[in-house]
Write a protein that holds these residues in place. Structure first.
Motif, PDB file in Angstrom:
ATOM      1  N   PRO A   4      41.621  32.981  48.920  1.00 56.25           N
ATOM      2  CA  PRO A   4      40.483  33.003  48.011  1.00 56.25           C
ATOM      3  C   PRO A   4      39.619  34.250  48.228  1.00 56.25           C
ATOM      4  CG  PRO A   4      40.517  30.963  49.315  1.00 56.25           C
ATOM      5  CD  PRO A   4      41.576  31.854  49.852  1.00 56.25           C
ATOM      6  N   VAL A   5      39.311  34.927  47.136  1.00 57.37           N
ATOM      7  CA  VAL A   5      38.494  36.137  47.187  1.00 57.37           C
ATOM      8  C   VAL A   5      37.438  36.046  46.087  1.00 57.37           C
ATOM      9  CG1 VAL A   5      38.492  38.641  46.877  1.00 57.37           C
ATOM     10  CG2 VAL A   5      40.406  37.544  48.043  1.00 57.37           C
ATOM     11  N   ALA A   6      36.184  36.217  46.480  1.00 52.53           N
ATOM     12  CA  ALA A   6      35.100  36.232  45.500  1.00 52.53           C
ATOM     13  C   ALA A   6      35.197  37.513  44.667  1.00 52.53           C
ATOM     14  CB  ALA A   6      33.756  36.159  46.204  1.00 52.53           C
ATOM     15  N   ASN A   7      34.861  37.405  43.412  1.00 53.55           N
ATOM     16  CA  ASN A   7      34.887  38.555  42.493  1.00 53.55           C
ATOM     17  C   ASN A   7      36.260  39.216  42.435  1.00 53.55           C
ATOM     18  OD1 ASN A   7      32.025  38.379  41.899  1.00 53.55           O
ATOM     19  ND2 ASN A   7      31.713  39.160  43.956  1.00 53.55           N
ATOM     20  N   GLN A   8      37.293  38.402  42.435  1.00 54.60           N
ATOM     21  CA  GLN A   8      38.662  38.905  42.459  1.00 54.60           C
ATOM     22  C   GLN A   8      38.936  39.885  41.321  1.00 54.60           C
ATOM     23  OE1 GLN A   8      41.712  35.900  42.812  1.00 54.60           O
ATOM     24  NE2 GLN A   8      43.122  37.117  41.594  1.00 54.60           N
ATOM     25  N   ASP A   9      38.471  39.589  40.118  1.00 52.73           N
ATOM     26  CA  ASP A   9      38.734  40.474  38.986  1.00 52.73           C
ATOM     27  C   ASP A   9      38.106  41.852  39.164  1.00 52.73           C
ATOM     28  OD1 ASP A   9      40.167  38.459  37.779  1.00 52.73           O
ATOM     29  OD2 ASP A   9      38.516  37.808  36.513  1.00 52.73           O
ATOM     30  N   LEU A  10      36.985  41.895  39.836  1.00 51.68           N
ATOM     31  CA  LEU A  10      36.292  43.162  40.069  1.00 51.68           C
ATOM     32  C   LEU A  10      36.965  43.974  41.165  1.00 51.68           C
ATOM     33  CD1 LEU A  10      33.838  45.031  39.579  1.00 51.68           C
ATOM     34  CD2 LEU A  10      32.598  43.645  41.254  1.00 51.68           C
ATOM     35  N   TYR A  11      37.281  43.332  42.283  1.00 52.28           N
ATOM     36  CA  TYR A  11      37.795  44.053  43.443  1.00 52.28           C
ATOM     37  C   TYR A  11      39.309  44.122  43.525  1.00 52.28           C
ATOM     38  CZ  TYR A  11      33.032  44.166  44.935  1.00 52.28           C
ATOM     39  OH  TYR A  11      31.684  44.397  44.992  1.00 52.28           O
ATOM     40  N   ARG A  69      46.206  47.537  38.993  1.00 50.20           N
ATOM     41  CA  ARG A  69      45.342  48.712  38.838  1.00 50.20           C
ATOM     42  C   ARG A  69      44.625  48.914  40.168  1.00 50.20           C
ATOM     43  NH1 ARG A  69      43.508  50.246  33.505  1.00 50.20           N
ATOM     44  NH2 ARG A  69      41.808  51.166  34.664  1.00 50.20           N
ATOM     45  N   LEU A  70      44.209  50.123  40.411  1.00 48.80           N
ATOM     46  CA  LEU A  70      43.461  50.406  41.629  1.00 48.80           C
ATOM     47  C   LEU A  70      41.965  50.362  41.357  1.00 48.80           C
ATOM     48  CD1 LEU A  70      45.463  53.461  43.038  1.00 48.80           C
ATOM     49  CD2 LEU A  70      45.611  51.066  43.751  1.00 48.80           C
ATOM     50  N   SER A  71      41.249  49.839  42.319  1.00 53.05           N
ATOM     51  CA  SER A  71      39.789  49.893  42.327  1.00 53.05           C
ATOM     52  C   SER A  71      39.402  50.669  43.576  1.00 53.05           C
ATOM     53  CB  SER A  71      39.194  48.485  42.365  1.00 53.05           C
ATOM     54  OG  SER A  71      37.794  48.541  42.527  1.00 53.05           O
ATOM     55  N   VAL A  72      38.704  51.781  43.394  1.00 57.04           N
ATOM     56  CA  VAL A  72      38.361  52.649  44.515  1.00 57.04           C
ATOM     57  C   VAL A  72      36.846  52.647  44.688  1.00 57.04           C
ATOM     58  CG1 VAL A  72      38.514  54.978  45.469  1.00 57.04           C
ATOM     59  CG2 VAL A  72      40.362  54.090  44.034  1.00 57.04           C
ATOM     60  N   ASN A  73      36.411  52.337  45.908  1.00 52.18           N
ATOM     61  CA  ASN A  73      34.977  52.281  46.201  1.00 52.18           C
ATOM     62  C   ASN A  73      34.634  53.146  47.396  1.00 52.18           C
ATOM     63  OD1 ASN A  73      33.578  50.160  44.483  1.00 52.18           O
ATOM     64  ND2 ASN A  73      35.423  49.082  45.137  1.00 52.18           N
ATOM     65  N   GLU A 133      32.481  58.960  55.955  1.00 49.60           N
ATOM     66  CA  GLU A 133      32.646  58.211  54.711  1.00 49.60           C
ATOM     67  C   GLU A 133      33.806  57.241  54.853  1.00 49.60           C
ATOM     68  OE1 GLU A 133      33.366  61.101  51.640  1.00 49.60           O
ATOM     69  OE2 GLU A 133      31.223  61.502  51.393  1.00 49.60           O
ATOM     70  N   VAL A 134      33.681  56.119  54.154  1.00 48.38           N
ATOM     71  CA  VAL A 134      34.758  55.128  54.113  1.00 48.38           C
ATOM     72  C   VAL A 134      35.033  54.813  52.647  1.00 48.38           C
ATOM     73  CG1 VAL A 134      35.484  52.797  54.739  1.00 48.38           C
ATOM     74  CG2 VAL A 134      34.096  54.139  56.334  1.00 48.38           C
ATOM     75  N   TRP A 135      36.272  55.001  52.247  1.00 49.67           N
ATOM     76  CA  TRP A 135      36.725  54.664  50.903  1.00 49.67           C
ATOM     77  C   TRP A 135      37.633  53.443  51.026  1.00 49.67           C
ATOM     78  CZ3 TRP A 135      35.482  57.510  46.490  1.00 49.67           C
ATOM     79  CH2 TRP A 135      34.807  58.713  46.725  1.00 49.67           C
ATOM     80  N   ILE A 136      37.421  52.460  50.179  1.00 51.70           N
ATOM     81  CA  ILE A 136      38.280  51.274  50.191  1.00 51.70           C
ATOM     82  C   ILE A 136      38.897  51.121  48.806  1.00 51.70           C
ATOM     83  CG2 ILE A 136      38.403  48.777  50.513  1.00 51.70           C
ATOM     84  CD1 ILE A 136      36.285  49.031  52.647  1.00 51.70           C
ATOM     85  N   THR A 137      40.221  51.134  48.799  1.00 52.87           N
ATOM     86  CA  THR A 137      40.988  50.979  47.567  1.00 52.87           C
ATOM     87  C   THR A 137      41.615  49.593  47.588  1.00 52.87           C
ATOM     88  OG1 THR A 137      41.468  53.338  47.547  1.00 52.87           O
ATOM     89  CG2 THR A 137      42.891  51.923  46.199  1.00 52.87           C
ATOM     90  N   THR A 138      41.493  48.883  46.475  1.00 54.41           N
ATOM     91  CA  THR A 138      42.029  47.526  46.391  1.00 54.41           C
ATOM     92  C   THR A 138      42.791  47.358  45.082  1.00 54.41           C
ATOM     93  OG1 THR A 138      39.904  46.781  45.500  1.00 54.41           O
ATOM     94  CG2 THR A 138      40.266  46.468  47.858  1.00 54.41           C
ATOM     95  N   SER A 139      43.684  46.381  45.081  1.00 54.11           N
ATOM     96  CA  SER A 139      44.454  46.061  43.887  1.00 54.11           C
ATOM     97  C   SER A 139      45.130  44.708  44.078  1.00 54.11           C
ATOM     98  CB  SER A 139      45.531  47.126  43.642  1.00 54.11           C
ATOM     99  OG  SER A 139      46.274  46.831  42.476  1.00 54.11           O
ATOM    100  N   HIS A 140      45.498  44.098  42.973  1.00 54.09           N
ATOM    101  CA  HIS A 140      46.310  42.881  43.001  1.00 54.09           C
ATOM    102  C   HIS A 140      47.699  43.281  42.519  1.00 54.09           C
ATOM    103  CE1 HIS A 140      46.973  38.470  41.506  1.00 54.09           C
ATOM    104  NE2 HIS A 140      47.759  38.801  42.500  1.00 54.09           N
ATOM    105  N   ILE A 141      48.659  43.295  43.429  1.00 54.64           N
ATOM    106  CA  ILE A 141      50.035  43.652  43.093  1.00 54.64           C
ATOM    107  C   ILE A 141      50.760  42.348  42.790  1.00 54.64           C
ATOM    108  CG2 ILE A 141      52.126  44.836  43.848  1.00 54.64           C
ATOM    109  CD1 ILE A 141      50.300  46.399  45.812  1.00 54.64           C
ATOM    110  N   VAL A 142      50.804  42.018  41.533  1.00 52.16           N
ATOM    111  CA  VAL A 142      51.256  40.702  41.080  1.00 52.16           C
ATOM    112  C   VAL A 142      52.698  40.411  41.473  1.00 52.16           C
ATOM    113  CG1 VAL A 142      51.620  39.244  39.053  1.00 52.16           C
ATOM    114  CG2 VAL A 142      49.592  40.684  39.191  1.00 52.16           C
ATOM    115  N   ASP A 143      53.615  41.357  41.253  1.00 56.61           N
ATOM    116  CA  ASP A 143      55.030  41.062  41.512  1.00 56.61           C
ATOM    117  C   ASP A 143      55.335  40.880  42.996  1.00 56.61           C
ATOM    118  OD1 ASP A 143      54.733  43.769  42.110  1.00 56.61           O
ATOM    119  OD2 ASP A 143      56.692  44.327  41.296  1.00 56.61           O
TER     120      ASP A 143
END
Length: 109
Positions: free
Chosen positions: A42-49, A54-58, A88-98
């Protein structure tokens, strides 16, 4: 950009507490740690992070880095970085469905 997220903190804490449930990708770059966790965690704000395929880079804010420096140091120590510390810290996240994975990549600059 939502870089002060409790969601990111919670995912990193989960990874630290449950390394046996984490897939670590071999190090390709000296300043990066790449990991995957089961997408049933379980992850809060899953669609955002963790956007689907797709990649989400923060870029994490200075406040985030300062507040959670000991947690970030845990991951920094996994790198092959030859420089002491990071700014600096960059965090890249994604949901790799397959692959049924949430990707988490931390880059230390």
């Amino acid at each position: 950009m939502a870089s002060n997220s409790d969601s990111i903190y919670n995912v990193l804490t989960y990874i630290k507490r449950h390394p046996d449930r984490v897939t670590f990708k071999p190090l390709e770059y000296g300043n990066v740690v790449t990991m995957g966790i089961d997408d049933q965690v379980p992850v809060a704000n899953q669609d955002l992070y963790f956007p689907v395929n797709r990649l989400s880079v923060n870029l994490m804010t200075d406040d985030f880095v300062g507040e959670y420096s000991s947690l970030l140091d845990y991951f920094f120590n996994m790198t092959q970085n030859t420089r002491p510390g990071y700014h600096e810290v960059w965090i890249t996240t994604s949901h790799i469905v397959d692959q049924h994975l949430f990707l988490v990549e931390i880059s230390f600059e």
